[in-house]
Design an enzyme around this catalytic site. Structure first.
Site, PDB file in Angstrom:
ATOM      1  N   SER A   1     -20.293 -72.804  16.567  1.00 23.68           N
ATOM      2  CA  SER A   1     -19.355 -73.833  17.023  1.00 23.68           C
ATOM      3  C   SER A   1     -20.136 -75.018  17.568  1.00 23.68           C
ATOM      4  O   SER A   1     -21.172 -74.842  18.228  1.00 23.68           O
ATOM      5  CB  SER A   1     -18.480 -73.249  18.134  1.00 23.68           C
ATOM      6  OG  SER A   1     -17.906 -74.293  18.895  1.00 23.68           O
TER       7      SER A   1
ATOM      8  N   GLY B   1     -16.905 -78.095  11.585  1.00 20.12           N
ATOM      9  CA  GLY B   1     -16.235 -77.220  10.625  1.00 20.12           C
ATOM     10  C   GLY B   1     -15.748 -77.997   9.427  1.00 20.12           C
ATOM     11  O   GLY B   1     -15.815 -77.516   8.290  1.00 20.12           O
ATOM     12  N   SER B   2     -15.312 -79.242   9.672  1.00 28.57           N
ATOM     13  CA  SER B   2     -14.717 -80.002   8.569  1.00 28.57           C
ATOM     14  C   SER B   2     -15.762 -80.491   7.565  1.00 28.57           C
ATOM     15  O   SER B   2     -15.420 -80.820   6.439  1.00 28.57           O
ATOM     16  CB  SER B   2     -13.920 -81.181   9.123  1.00 28.57           C
ATOM     17  OG  SER B   2     -14.767 -81.951   9.947  1.00 28.57           O
TER      18      SER B   2
ATOM     19  N   CYS C   1     -10.351 -63.467  22.573  1.00 27.95           N
ATOM     20  CA  CYS C   1      -9.291 -63.224  21.579  1.00 27.95           C
ATOM     21  C   CYS C   1      -8.451 -62.013  21.936  1.00 27.95           C
ATOM     22  O   CYS C   1      -7.291 -61.930  21.546  1.00 27.95           O
ATOM     23  CB  CYS C   1      -9.909 -63.058  20.201  1.00 27.95           C
ATOM     24  SG  CYS C   1     -11.127 -61.745  20.138  1.00 27.95           S
TER      25      CYS C   1
ATOM     26  N   LYS D   1     -23.308 -70.858  10.920  1.00 31.10           N
ATOM     27  CA  LYS D   1     -22.942 -72.119  11.587  1.00 31.10           C
ATOM     28  C   LYS D   1     -22.219 -71.810  12.898  1.00 31.10           C
ATOM     29  O   LYS D   1     -21.129 -71.259  12.909  1.00 31.10           O
ATOM     30  CB  LYS D   1     -21.991 -72.935  10.702  1.00 31.10           C
ATOM     31  CG  LYS D   1     -21.693 -74.296  11.325  1.00 31.10           C
ATOM     32  CD  LYS D   1     -20.414 -74.933  10.825  1.00 31.10           C
ATOM     33  CE  LYS D   1     -19.239 -74.798  11.733  1.00 31.10           C
ATOM     34  NZ  LYS D   1     -19.379 -75.309  13.108  1.00 31.10           N
TER      35      LYS D   1
ATOM     36  N   GLU E   1     -11.620 -63.194  11.485  1.00 27.66           N
ATOM     37  CA  GLU E   1     -11.237 -62.623  12.793  1.00 27.66           C
ATOM     38  C   GLU E   1     -10.597 -63.759  13.571  1.00 27.66           C
ATOM     39  O   GLU E   1     -11.290 -64.643  14.065  1.00 27.66           O
ATOM     40  CB  GLU E   1     -12.484 -62.091  13.522  1.00 27.66           C
ATOM     41  CG  GLU E   1     -13.215 -60.969  12.807  1.00 27.66           C
ATOM     42  CD  GLU E   1     -12.378 -59.706  12.665  1.00 27.66           C
ATOM     43  OE1 GLU E   1     -11.392 -59.532  13.401  1.00 27.66           O
ATOM     44  OE2 GLU E   1     -12.705 -58.889  11.789  1.00 27.66           O
TER      45      GLU E   1
ATOM     46  N   ASN F   1     -16.369 -68.961  22.143  1.00 26.03           N
ATOM     47  CA  ASN F   1     -16.038 -68.154  23.327  1.00 26.03           C
ATOM     48  C   ASN F   1     -17.032 -67.004  23.562  1.00 26.03           C
ATOM     49  O   ASN F   1     -17.271 -66.619  24.701  1.00 26.03           O
ATOM     50  CB  ASN F   1     -14.593 -67.657  23.278  1.00 26.03           C
ATOM     51  CG  ASN F   1     -14.324 -66.723  22.139  1.00 26.03           C
ATOM     52  OD1 ASN F   1     -15.031 -66.751  21.121  1.00 26.03           O
ATOM     53  ND2 ASN F   1     -13.323 -65.896  22.276  1.00 26.03           N
TER      54      ASN F   1
ATOM     55  N   GLU G   1      -0.748 -68.765  21.010  1.00 22.33           N
ATOM     56  CA  GLU G   1      -1.974 -68.362  21.704  1.00 22.33           C
ATOM     57  C   GLU G   1      -2.291 -69.365  22.829  1.00 22.33           C
ATOM     58  O   GLU G   1      -2.299 -70.574  22.602  1.00 22.33           O
ATOM     59  CB  GLU G   1      -3.140 -68.316  20.716  1.00 22.33           C
ATOM     60  CG  GLU G   1      -4.422 -67.828  21.358  1.00 22.33           C
ATOM     61  CD  GLU G   1      -5.567 -67.653  20.357  1.00 22.33           C
ATOM     62  OE1 GLU G   1      -5.775 -68.538  19.524  1.00 22.33           O
ATOM     63  OE2 GLU G   1      -6.260 -66.618  20.442  1.00 22.33           O
TER      64      GLU G   1
END
Ligand code: NAP
Length: 502
Positions: free
Chosen positions: A185, A216-217, A292, A183, A258, A160, A391
């Site tokens: 996104s 991410g995985s 956020c 790293k 965060e 974002n 969210e």
């Protein structure tokens, strides 16, 4: 974002930066980067293997002692140079950011400024990484507390704010003598790679900053579980934060997380209503609701609901949604098909449950392509609804009417999240009550964000751990070491046991 074994995007083949070299994926797999406005592939980045991620960590580990050995003011000169180069290339970087993320160009420009400001701000700490000197309980001893670097920092960032979030991690990590593997996104890797190119131009020594791309995985998990990593600093969802905590338990690196938010926006009858309305629009629809600290649930004083709500709806209707590169656009598309669908699911569920979609809830008629979603306002919502509890990372906001300020505070605190909160009132008692009773890491009182560099950006409850920004954020990138220094001419252990018989 889609992944293919052979990239279809032949142009704009980006590479990763490991140990001062620009490299491709050894798996020969790439990730396509898609423009959310046009749905077209605009570039591709390598899909790093675990082995390459490890190599990046090893490069950072090798470079760290020499980087730590520099005086902070020497390290600071690289940060300042990076800031200058980011400002020099602001327009180019802003266009890349808009192309991969979808935010309006005016917001992208501000984000690039923000990224440069992070480097400038932390550059200014070079002479202020301060420890303590304390009196000892023993004669002729001094106690000193030092702030030392942690070593290798793994930085993991969301889509974002792909420029600002990475700068907010790299700058404090580097000034304090750590080296970094970052790293981005997989949705928005280009902004980070472009920034690291400028850091190379700024002359950062080889291995001090490395960038790896991938999921991410796989890549993220290697960064988190590898014992070289001394600190994981991640900005993203609470779910990913939880996974990082679990996976890192094998070697317990330090963590800065965060995470998600669900900011309440309370507006009371004694507020400056026109100003509160302007702020309410910005706080929810900024970055197409993908921030956020975005206002995600509005609590409106019952006394003003008939005045405030229709005006808020009218202003939201007037927002211009369209091509983010065009001047005058207020809202671009959402970042991806998946994110848009997640927001749509909330809207559909709310309708099923009898909530009232006052405006929005669909694709704007003028856009047949791109992941656009109209500003959506939903009324008649209950506090326990998923619209209020979970969210929603999109331009969708539930409105609740409340009869007392205390009740509004109770509702605000009734959340697993605790990042940002907003209160609009001119009554000083209410202001002080909100400051003390709203249990969130940030309260914007009669104003909106974004947060400033000198403020500590931190979340209560499941919104995170540690802080970013400010001197408190800087401290999270250091570890404390206490030294007990004896300067006795005739040292003795007698002070240890003052009551022992002679
Ligand atoms: P996300 O899906 O959690 O991803 C964030 C980053 O974490 C990405 O680089 C992602 O990689 C990586 N990741 C995901 N799972 C991981 C794992 N198990 N191990 C290691 N890395 C992992 O979040 P997002 O959708 O990008 O961003 C939106 C979220 O970020 C929202 O919840 C928002 O509230 C939060 N956010 C918080 C703040 C704050 O300051 N508190 C600021 C901005 C955003 P891939 O996506 O490439 O797989």
């Amino acid at each position: 974002m889609t992944s293919t074994s052979v990239a279809r995007a032949s142009a704009n083949r980006y590479r990763m930066y490991i140990s001062g070299e620009w490299v491709d994926s050894e798996k020969e797999e790439r990730i396509e980067v898609v423009n959310p406005t046009t749905e077209r592939v605009i570039a591709s980045v390598p899909k790093a293997s675990r082995e390459q991620t490890k190599e990046a960590l090893e490069a950072a580990e090798k470079a760290q002692p020499k980087w730590e050995d520099l005086a902070p003011i020497q390290r600071a000169s690289f940060l300042l140079k990076a800031a200058q180069l980011i400002r020099r290339d602001k327009e180019r970087l802003a266009k890349i950011l808009t192309a991969e993320q979808g935010k309006p160009l005016f917001e992208a420009r501000a984000e690039i400024d923000g990224a440069a400001s992070n480097f400038e701000y932390y550059h200014g700490f070079a002479r202020r990484i301060e420890g303590d000197v304390l009196p000892s309980d023993n004669p002729r001893q001094t106690i000193m507390i030092l702030k030392l670097p942690i070593g290798v920092v793994a930085s993991i960032t969301p889509w974002n704010f792909p420029s600002a979030t990475v700068a907010r991690k790299l700058a404090p990590a580097l000034i304090t003598g750590n080296t970094v593997v970052t790293k981005p996104s997989s949705n928005t890797p280009l902004s980070t790679i472009e920034m690291v190119k400028l850091m190379e131009e700024a002359g950062f020594p080889k291995g001090v900053v490395n960038v790896v791309t991938g999921s991410g995985s796989e890549v993220g998990e290697e960064l988190v579980t590898n014992k070289i990593t001394g600190l994981v600093t991640m900005t993203g969802s609470t779910e990913a934060g939880r996974a990082i905590m679990e996976h890192s338990s094998n070697h317990l690196p330090k963590l800065i997380l965060e995470l998600g938010g669900k900011a309440p926006f309370i507006v009371w009858h004694d507020a400056d209503i026109p100003w509160a309305l302007k702020c309410a629009i910005w706080a929810r629809f900024w970055n197409c609701g993908q921030t956020c600290i975005c206002s995600e649930r509005m609590y409106v004083d019952e006394k003003i609901k008939d005045k405030f709500v229709p005006e808020f709806v009218r202003m939201a209707k007037n927002l211009r949604i369209g091509d983010p590169l065009q001047p005058g656009t207020d809202l671009g598309p959402m970042v991806s098909r998946e994110e848009r669908q997640t927001s749509m699911n909330f809207i559909e569920k709310a309708e099923e449950e009898g909530d009232k979609v006052i405006i929005g809830g669909d694709r704007p008629p003028s856009r047949d392509k791109g992941w656009f979603l109209e500003p959506t306002i939903i009324g008649g919502v209950k506090q326990q609804s998923p619209l209020v509890q979970d969210e929603i990372f999109g331009p969708v906001v539930p409105i609740l009417e409340v009869e007392s300020f205390d009740k509004a505070i109770d509702y605000a605190n009734d959340s697993k999240y605790g990042l940002a909160s907003y209160v609009f009132t001119k009554d000083s008692t209410r202001v002080l009550k909100a400051m003390n009773r709203i249990k969130f890491g940030e309260s914007y009182i009669n104003q909106v964000g974004p947060e400033q560099l000198q403020g500590a950006h931190t979340g209560f409850r499941q919104s995170g751990l540690g802080a970013e920004g400010s001197k408190y954020g800087l401290e999270c990138y250091t570890q404390l070491k206490t030294c007990y220094v004896d300067w006795n001419d005739k040292p003795s252990l007698s002070y240890l046991f003052p009551y022992r018989d002679k």
